[in-house]
Design an enzyme around this catalytic site. Structure first.
Site, mmCIF file in Angstrom:
data_model
loop_
_atom_site.group_PDB
_atom_site.id
_atom_site.type_symbol
_atom_site.label_atom_id
_atom_site.label_comp_id
_atom_site.label_asym_id
_atom_site.label_seq_id
_atom_site.Cartn_x
_atom_site.Cartn_y
_atom_site.Cartn_z
ATOM 1 N N TYR A 133 21.065 157.406 59.357
ATOM 2 C CA TYR A 133 20.266 158.121 58.086
ATOM 3 C C TYR A 133 19.353 159.000 58.412
ATOM 4 O O TYR A 133 18.665 159.111 59.853
ATOM 5 C CB TYR A 133 19.786 156.961 57.248
ATOM 6 C CG TYR A 133 18.845 156.136 57.790
ATOM 7 C CD1 TYR A 133 18.655 155.293 58.796
ATOM 8 C CD2 TYR A 133 17.345 156.333 57.173
ATOM 9 C CE1 TYR A 133 17.604 154.819 59.510
ATOM 10 C CE2 TYR A 133 16.225 155.627 57.696
ATOM 11 C CZ TYR A 133 16.269 155.080 58.774
ATOM 12 O OH TYR A 133 15.134 154.034 59.146
ATOM 13 N N ARG B 28 38.462 145.474 57.660
ATOM 14 C CA ARG B 28 37.457 144.948 58.651
ATOM 15 C C ARG B 28 38.159 144.582 59.937
ATOM 16 O O ARG B 28 38.790 143.790 60.038
ATOM 17 C CB ARG B 28 36.859 143.780 58.046
ATOM 18 C CG ARG B 28 35.675 143.123 58.921
ATOM 19 C CD ARG B 28 34.826 142.023 58.383
ATOM 20 N NE ARG B 28 33.882 141.435 59.191
ATOM 21 C CZ ARG B 28 33.805 140.835 60.274
ATOM 22 N NH1 ARG B 28 34.845 140.404 60.587
ATOM 23 N NH2 ARG B 28 32.941 140.634 61.009
ATOM 24 N N LYS C 68 19.053 156.613 65.077
ATOM 25 C CA LYS C 68 18.584 156.141 63.703
ATOM 26 C C LYS C 68 19.621 155.499 62.770
ATOM 27 O O LYS C 68 20.106 156.317 61.877
ATOM 28 C CB LYS C 68 17.970 157.344 63.053
ATOM 29 C CG LYS C 68 16.782 157.096 61.820
ATOM 30 C CD LYS C 68 16.303 158.362 61.496
ATOM 31 C CE LYS C 68 15.371 158.131 60.200
ATOM 32 N NZ LYS C 68 14.192 157.229 60.144
ATOM 33 N N GLU D 141 6.543 150.976 68.963
ATOM 34 C CA GLU D 141 6.301 151.932 67.502
ATOM 35 C C GLU D 141 5.812 151.159 66.632
ATOM 36 O O GLU D 141 6.217 149.769 66.683
ATOM 37 C CB GLU D 141 7.253 152.820 67.539
ATOM 38 C CG GLU D 141 8.562 152.119 67.317
ATOM 39 C CD GLU D 141 9.889 153.023 67.280
ATOM 40 O OE1 GLU D 141 9.807 154.341 66.932
ATOM 41 O OE2 GLU D 141 10.801 152.487 67.393
HETATM 42 N N1 PLP Z 1 9.986 154.960 64.331
HETATM 43 C C1 PLP Z 1 10.723 154.357 63.497
HETATM 44 C C2 PLP Z 1 11.350 153.038 63.839
HETATM 45 C C3 PLP Z 1 11.115 154.919 62.047
HETATM 46 O O1 PLP Z 1 11.852 154.143 61.525
HETATM 47 C C4 PLP Z 1 10.712 156.060 61.745
HETATM 48 C C5 PLP Z 1 10.980 156.732 60.499
HETATM 49 O O2 PLP Z 1 11.787 156.155 59.871
HETATM 50 C C6 PLP Z 1 9.856 156.884 62.684
HETATM 51 C C7 PLP Z 1 9.496 156.238 63.842
HETATM 52 C C8 PLP Z 1 9.389 158.277 62.417
HETATM 53 O O3 PLP Z 1 10.418 159.253 62.431
HETATM 54 P P1 PLP Z 1 9.982 160.538 61.438
HETATM 55 O O4 PLP Z 1 8.842 161.079 61.790
HETATM 56 O O5 PLP Z 1 11.103 161.456 61.795
HETATM 57 O O6 PLP Z 1 9.973 160.050 59.858
#
Ligand code: PLP
Length: 284
Positions: free
Chosen positions: A32, A99, A147, A179
């Site tokens: 996403y 599945r 992502k 993070e």
């Molecule tokens: N880190 C994680 C785990 C995230 O889910 C997100 C955004 O959803 C970010 C960092 C920040 O990414 P962006 O600046 O591209 O929104």
């Protein structure tokens, strides 16, 4: 009623349907992107598309739509839903098939879903007050750079933060902050250096991170891309996070301890302001 996009159609949200066999639903086999909308325009659309392609590539997922197709869909949804400020969410899954752990045939059509969220993100009470964060062990899988829609652990971490009276969780691996639950994490040292973890498979390569580090560089701030410990964060002069939805968001408390004077700091405020100005100027 909100109009959403599903596999070529624009529909009222209550009429949108996807299969129970969708691999996004059964296996979290999907990726996403979330793009910020300011003044009805998309911020850093090209960056989000670049990361989308990378995520798809890492998962070996074919995808037929071009960036131009996706730009048209984003714009049409912004128009139909009259979004001045908010977010566009885009999800692509490997499609639906009976599945099976093995991936279905390459030609299985993807499921493509987009929807908008109308939100006031610039005027944010949380950014004014500053976030309270608590640290939570980073128990995610080891490809945090992709992502994927596999967001259960970040969701659990955020729930834990909430139950501990905080706004968000900062994830910690081997004593070092990776993070935030859905954002990148930064501290400003007492000497004024901006520190954020270096890019690797341990973190998502934030599109806002890239833009904000460029702002910091142009402001001639010292920047160190390296891991930092929880203790270093608790003793920092400032802290903040970045994401498409939070922009630059000051952090004023970590594990109950005030960061600096316990108020949003000047560097985070300056970065938020410059990031906003640049984003408005370059949005498409
Ligand atoms: N880190 C994680 C785990 C995230 O889910 C997100 C955004 O959803 C970010 C960092 C920040 O990414 P962006 O600046 O591209 O929104």
């Amino acid at each position: 009623m909100r109009q959403v996009y599903v596999n070529g159609d624009y529909l009222p949200e209550t009429e949108a349907r996807i299969s129970v066999f969708d691999r996004g639903f059964l296996f979290a086999d999907g990726v996403y992107e979330v793009t910020l909308v300011l003044d009805g325009k998309l911020v850093d659309f090209a960056g989000h598309m670049r990361r989308l392609r990378r995520s798809l590539g890492e998962l070996g997922m074919a995808f037929a739509l071009t960036d131009e197709d996706l730009l048209d869909i984003h714009r049409e949804l912004i128009r139909q839903n009259d979004i001045e400020e908010g977010l566009v969410y885009l999800q692509v899954t490997r499609g639906s098939a009976d599945r099976d752990f093995l991936f279905p045939a390459e030609e299985t059509p993807n499921t493509v879903v987009l929807f908008t969220q109308k939100k006031s993100l610039v005027d944010s009470p949380l950014a004014e007050r500053g976030q309270h964060v608590v640290t939570v062990e980073d128990l995610r899988w080891r490809r945090c750079d992709i992502k994927t829609v596999q967001l259960l652990y970040p969701s659990m971490a955020k729930m834990e933060a909430k139950s501990r009276g905080a706004d968000d969780a900062w994830l910690v691996k081997d004593g070092y902050v990776t993070e935030g639950s859905s954002n990148n994490a930064y501290i400003v040292t007492p000497e004024g250096t901006v520190v954020t973890r270096d890019l690797s498979t341990d973190i998502l390569h934030g599109i806002t991170r890239e833009a904000v580090l460029q702002c910091a560089e142009d402001l001639q701030l010292r920047i160190e891309e390296r891991p930092f410990t929880v203790e270093e964060a608790e003793n920092a002069a400032e802290a903040f996070s970045t994401s498409a939805s939070g922009l630059v968001s000051p952090v004023v408390r970590i594990n109950g301890r005030e960061v600096g004077p316990g108020r949003p700091g000047p560097i985070a405020a300056r970065l938020r302001q410059i990031y906003l100005e640049r984003s408005r100027a370059s949005a498409v």
